[in-house]
Design a protein around this motif. Structure first.
Motif, PDB file in Angstrom:
ATOM      1  N   ASN A 359       0.820  -1.200   0.000  1.00 55.04           N
ATOM      2  CA  ASN A 359       0.000   0.000   0.000  1.00 55.04           C
ATOM      3  C   ASN A 359       0.859   1.257   0.000  1.00 55.04           C
ATOM      4  N   ALA A 360       0.243   2.363  -0.365  1.00 57.09           N
ATOM      5  CA  ALA A 360       0.972   3.611  -0.561  1.00 57.09           C
ATOM      6  C   ALA A 360       1.727   4.080   0.678  1.00 57.09           C
ATOM      7  N   ASP A 361       1.183   3.822   1.863  1.00 53.31           N
ATOM      8  CA  ASP A 361       1.808   4.292   3.101  1.00 53.31           C
ATOM      9  C   ASP A 361       2.511   3.187   3.887  1.00 53.31           C
ATOM     10  N   SER A 362       2.625   2.004   3.294  1.00 54.97           N
ATOM     11  CA  SER A 362       3.205   0.850   4.003  1.00 54.97           C
ATOM     12  C   SER A 362       4.720   0.792   3.816  1.00 54.97           C
ATOM     13  N   ILE A 363       5.417   1.689   4.483  1.00 53.01           N
ATOM     14  CA  ILE A 363       6.866   1.774   4.310  1.00 53.01           C
ATOM     15  C   ILE A 363       7.560   0.522   4.826  1.00 53.01           C
ATOM     16  N   ASP A 364       7.180   0.054   5.997  1.00 49.20           N
ATOM     17  CA  ASP A 364       7.820  -1.146   6.551  1.00 49.20           C
ATOM     18  C   ASP A 364       7.634  -2.350   5.626  1.00 49.20           C
ATOM     19  N   LYS A 365       6.414  -2.537   5.139  1.00 44.79           N
ATOM     20  CA  LYS A 365       6.152  -3.674   4.250  1.00 44.79           C
ATOM     21  C   LYS A 365       6.944  -3.541   2.962  1.00 44.79           C
ATOM     22  N   MET A 366       7.043  -2.316   2.452  1.00 45.19           N
ATOM     23  CA  MET A 366       7.771  -2.104   1.207  1.00 45.19           C
ATOM     24  C   MET A 366       9.256  -2.419   1.377  1.00 45.19           C
ATOM     25  N   VAL A 367       9.818  -2.046   2.517  1.00 44.76           N
ATOM     26  CA  VAL A 367      11.230  -2.351   2.794  1.00 44.76           C
ATOM     27  C   VAL A 367      11.443  -3.864   2.777  1.00 44.76           C
ATOM     28  N   ARG A 368      10.580  -4.589   3.473  1.00 40.66           N
ATOM     29  CA  ARG A 368      10.699  -6.059   3.501  1.00 40.66           C
ATOM     30  C   ARG A 368      10.504  -6.655   2.114  1.00 40.66           C
ATOM     31  N   LEU A 369       9.568  -6.081   1.377  1.00 37.50           N
ATOM     32  CA  LEU A 369       9.262  -6.599   0.042  1.00 37.50           C
ATOM     33  C   LEU A 369      10.450  -6.419  -0.899  1.00 37.50           C
ATOM     34  N   VAL A 370      11.055  -5.243  -0.880  1.00 42.86           N
ATOM     35  CA  VAL A 370      12.200  -4.990  -1.754  1.00 42.86           C
ATOM     36  C   VAL A 370      13.358  -5.926  -1.414  1.00 42.86           C
ATOM     37  N   LEU A 371      13.608  -6.096  -0.134  1.00 44.86           N
ATOM     38  CA  LEU A 371      14.677  -7.021   0.271  1.00 44.86           C
ATOM     39  C   LEU A 371      14.396  -8.436  -0.227  1.00 44.86           C
ATOM     40  N   SER A 372      13.149  -8.861  -0.104  1.00 49.05           N
ATOM     41  CA  SER A 372      12.782 -10.204  -0.541  1.00 49.05           C
ATOM     42  C   SER A 372      12.905 -10.355  -2.057  1.00 49.05           C
ATOM     43  N   ILE A 373      12.372  -9.367  -2.803  1.00 50.91           N
ATOM     44  CA  ILE A 373      12.390  -9.441  -4.260  1.00 50.91           C
ATOM     45  C   ILE A 373      13.817  -9.426  -4.797  1.00 50.91           C
ATOM     46  N   SER A 374      14.673  -8.687  -4.145  1.00 48.99           N
ATOM     47  CA  SER A 374      16.058  -8.578  -4.630  1.00 48.99           C
ATOM     48  C   SER A 374      16.794  -9.909  -4.573  1.00 48.99           C
ATOM     49  N   ARG A 375      16.197 -10.887  -3.909  1.00 49.38           N
ATOM     50  CA  ARG A 375      16.853 -12.196  -3.767  1.00 49.38           C
ATOM     51  C   ARG A 375      16.121 -13.309  -4.517  1.00 49.38           C
ATOM     52  N   VAL A 376      15.003 -12.992  -5.162  1.00 52.26           N
ATOM     53  CA  VAL A 376      14.267 -14.047  -5.859  1.00 52.26           C
ATOM     54  C   VAL A 376      15.020 -14.430  -7.130  1.00 52.26           C
ATOM     55  N   PRO A 377      14.859 -15.659  -7.585  1.00 52.84           N
ATOM     56  CA  PRO A 377      15.533 -16.089  -8.813  1.00 52.84           C
ATOM     57  C   PRO A 377      15.108 -15.233 -10.011  1.00 52.84           C
ATOM     58  N   LYS A 378      16.031 -15.003 -10.905  1.00 51.00           N
ATOM     59  CA  LYS A 378      15.753 -14.202 -12.092  1.00 51.00           C
ATOM     60  C   LYS A 378      14.605 -14.792 -12.899  1.00 51.00           C
ATOM     61  N   GLN A 379      14.499 -16.132 -12.893  1.00 52.13           N
ATOM     62  CA  GLN A 379      13.440 -16.787 -13.664  1.00 52.13           C
ATOM     63  C   GLN A 379      12.045 -16.397 -13.160  1.00 52.13           C
ATOM     64  N   GLU A 380      11.919 -16.197 -11.846  1.00 54.20           N
ATOM     65  CA  GLU A 380      10.618 -15.800 -11.297  1.00 54.20           C
ATOM     66  C   GLU A 380      10.228 -14.409 -11.779  1.00 54.20           C
ATOM     67  N   LEU A 381      11.190 -13.487 -11.791  1.00 52.41           N
ATOM     68  CA  LEU A 381      10.912 -12.144 -12.274  1.00 52.41           C
ATOM     69  C   LEU A 381      10.547 -12.172 -13.757  1.00 52.41           C
ATOM     70  N   GLU A 382      11.254 -12.964 -14.529  1.00 53.73           N
ATOM     71  CA  GLU A 382      10.961 -13.053 -15.958  1.00 53.73           C
ATOM     72  C   GLU A 382       9.563 -13.606 -16.205  1.00 53.73           C
ATOM     73  N   GLN A 383       9.144 -14.579 -15.392  1.00 48.77           N
ATOM     74  CA  GLN A 383       7.801 -15.140 -15.538  1.00 48.77           C
ATOM     75  C   GLN A 383       6.742 -14.096 -15.203  1.00 48.77           C
ATOM     76  N   LYS A 384       6.997 -13.304 -14.164  1.00 50.53           N
ATOM     77  CA  LYS A 384       6.070 -12.211 -13.833  1.00 50.53           C
ATOM     78  C   LYS A 384       5.934 -11.255 -15.019  1.00 50.53           C
ATOM     79  N   GLY A 385       7.063 -10.948 -15.641  1.00 56.49           N
ATOM     80  CA  GLY A 385       7.034 -10.060 -16.797  1.00 56.49           C
ATOM     81  C   GLY A 385       6.220 -10.641 -17.945  1.00 56.49           C
ATOM     82  N   ARG A 386       6.397 -11.929 -18.197  1.00 55.22           N
ATOM     83  CA  ARG A 386       5.622 -12.576 -19.262  1.00 55.22           C
ATOM     84  C   ARG A 386       4.129 -12.579 -18.940  1.00 55.22           C
ATOM     85  N   ASN A 387       3.806 -12.779 -17.669  1.00 56.85           N
ATOM     86  CA  ASN A 387       2.395 -12.735 -17.265  1.00 56.85           C
ATOM     87  C   ASN A 387       1.783 -11.374 -17.584  1.00 56.85           C
ATOM     88  N   GLY A 388       2.529 -10.320 -17.282  1.00 58.95           N
ATOM     89  CA  GLY A 388       2.040  -8.973 -17.554  1.00 58.95           C
ATOM     90  C   GLY A 388       1.843  -8.731 -19.044  1.00 58.95           C
TER      91      GLY A 388
END
Length: 419
Positions: A359-388
């Protein structure tokens, strides 16, 4: 009224918008597509000055005020440029654009016959006032593409005076009542219009789409500026008040010690100077990088260098029901999306399974989310892109949107009805 007229009867369009080519908004595509389909199009617009706040090179009060662009007759009215985006300059910009658009619209509709009016509504929303004038004089329908919801957007920009908000609300209700059809870019806007007395059968969906130039390969990698190594979170577009940049910067500040995570901002706007000062004062230059505004033809090349694209909006009633055009641009380029916004944007990303959201004001959640995403496999990000990308093809494809739009216009002509 003079009988001056040309073009095919039934296909003579007066298009009103505050922004037109070389400014990059989807109204350009609508006008150019009309010409391809045999319509005669006259555009009344302002001298281009968005978003940098000064007239584009080659344009001015005495330069290129009338021109033909891809078959579209363009009339540019005088306007006081937005400048640095301070309140007084924005007011002068809005007032001058309304005044001169009104005068020029009156002048042309007294001399030339049109069959319908198409309005691309972006702030300031008062572009609808000269459209109503033209309708009353020529007794022709208005097709109104609602892309910025007023008065909610005013409140988001800091104007909270109840008297002003009330006046604007009454003006917008009057404009809506005079429209034959109102096109909306996101489903959530429908309920806001219904609350203002607009009948459901007067509302049609017309989402934004990605521009053709977003898929081009004309720009090579060596034409781009050097980008930092690491996990690249990229934002491309207007850096304004609506983009929730204060909260985004708070997230970036919390993560500044993690040099893997790199924030890249490409664009211009009223809030850019504030971001620069924030970055300098917090010594974040190693992880936050700001680049100038580049032509749209460069965007595909930039997107390819990003790991994930950022979409952020402030928490506001207007923004929560809108769907920024950059989302379609990201999807068209098969890029995963990181959303820091409420409402419609996050819902679409969730439905498309093309990214991650807080959410727009969820700074704590966004911090955790960015840290988590920065470690996900590249293949997962690519699949998300294809879904979009696949979701875009089903819902936001340009030819689909155009066919829907012209189907509505042609259907009215066939009925021979009058609003």
């Amino acid at each position: 009224m003079s009988s001056e007229s040309s073009g095919v009867k039934g296909k003579r369009c007066l298009l009103l918008t505050n922004y037109f080519y070389p400014e990059t908004f989807r109204g350009n595509d609508v006008a150019f597509e009309m010409v391809k389909r045999g319509y005669e199009v006259t555009v009344i617009t302002c001298i281009p000055n968005y978003p940098q706040g000064r007239f584009y090179d080659g344009y001015g009060m005495w330069r290129r005020r009338r021109e033909v662009v891809n078959g579209v007759n363009v009339i540019r009215v005088p306007v006081i440029p937005r400048g640095n985006g301070r309140a007084i300059r924005m007011v002068l910009n809005y007032v001058s654009s309304l005044f001169f658009t009104f005068i020029y619209t009156l002048s042309i509709v007294l001399r030339k016959k049109f069959d319908f009016i198409f309005v691309q509504e972006l702030s300031p929303a008062f572009i609808g006032i000269p459209a109503v004038l033209a309708k009353k004089i020529q007794h022709i329908p208005i097709y109104f593409w609602l892309l910025d919801v007023w008065p909610e957007s005013l409140a988001a920009g800091g104007i909270t005076n109840k008297y002003i908000i009330g006046i604007v609300d009454k003006i917008m209700r009057r404009i809506y009542r005079n429209c034959h059809k109102i096109f909306i870019a996101a489903p959530g806007v429908r309920s806001l219009l219904q609350q203002r007395g607009v009948r459901n059968d007067c509302i049609e969906d017309l989402p934004n789409w990605g521009e053709d130039a977003l898929q081009g390969d004309e720009v090579s990698e060596d034409q781009l500026p050097p980008l930092p190594d690491g996990f690249r979170i990229m934002f491309a577009g207007n850096l304004g008040e609506a983009q929730n940049l204060e909260n985004v910067m708070r997230v970036a500040e919390r993560l500044k010690d993690d040099k893997r995570i790199q924030w890249i901002f490409i664009g211009d706007g009223r809030k850019k100077k504030w971001v620069q000062q924030f970055v300098q004062s917090r010594e974040m230059e190693d992880t936050v990088h700001l680049y100038k505004r580049y032509p749209i033809e460069y965007m595909s090349a930039f997107f390819k260098k990003a790991d994930i694209m950022l979409l952020s909006l402030c928490n506001n009633n207007a923004f929560n029901v809108t769907l920024p055009a950059k989302l379609q641009a990201y999807m068209l380029n098969a890029k995963p999306v990181l959303v820091m916004a409420n409402g419609e944007a996050q819902s679409v990303v969730r439905e498309a399974r093309c990214g991650y959201g807080a959410n727009a004001d969820s700074i704590d959640k966004m911090v955790r989310l960015v840290l988590s995403i920065s470690r996900v496999p590249k293949q997962e990000l690519e699949q998300k892109g294809r879904n979009g990308y696949h979701y875009y093809q089903r819902h936001f494809r340009r030819d689909k949107c155009m066919n829907d739009l012209f189907g509505t216009i042609e259907n009215y002509k066939k009925k021979g009805a009058k609003k």
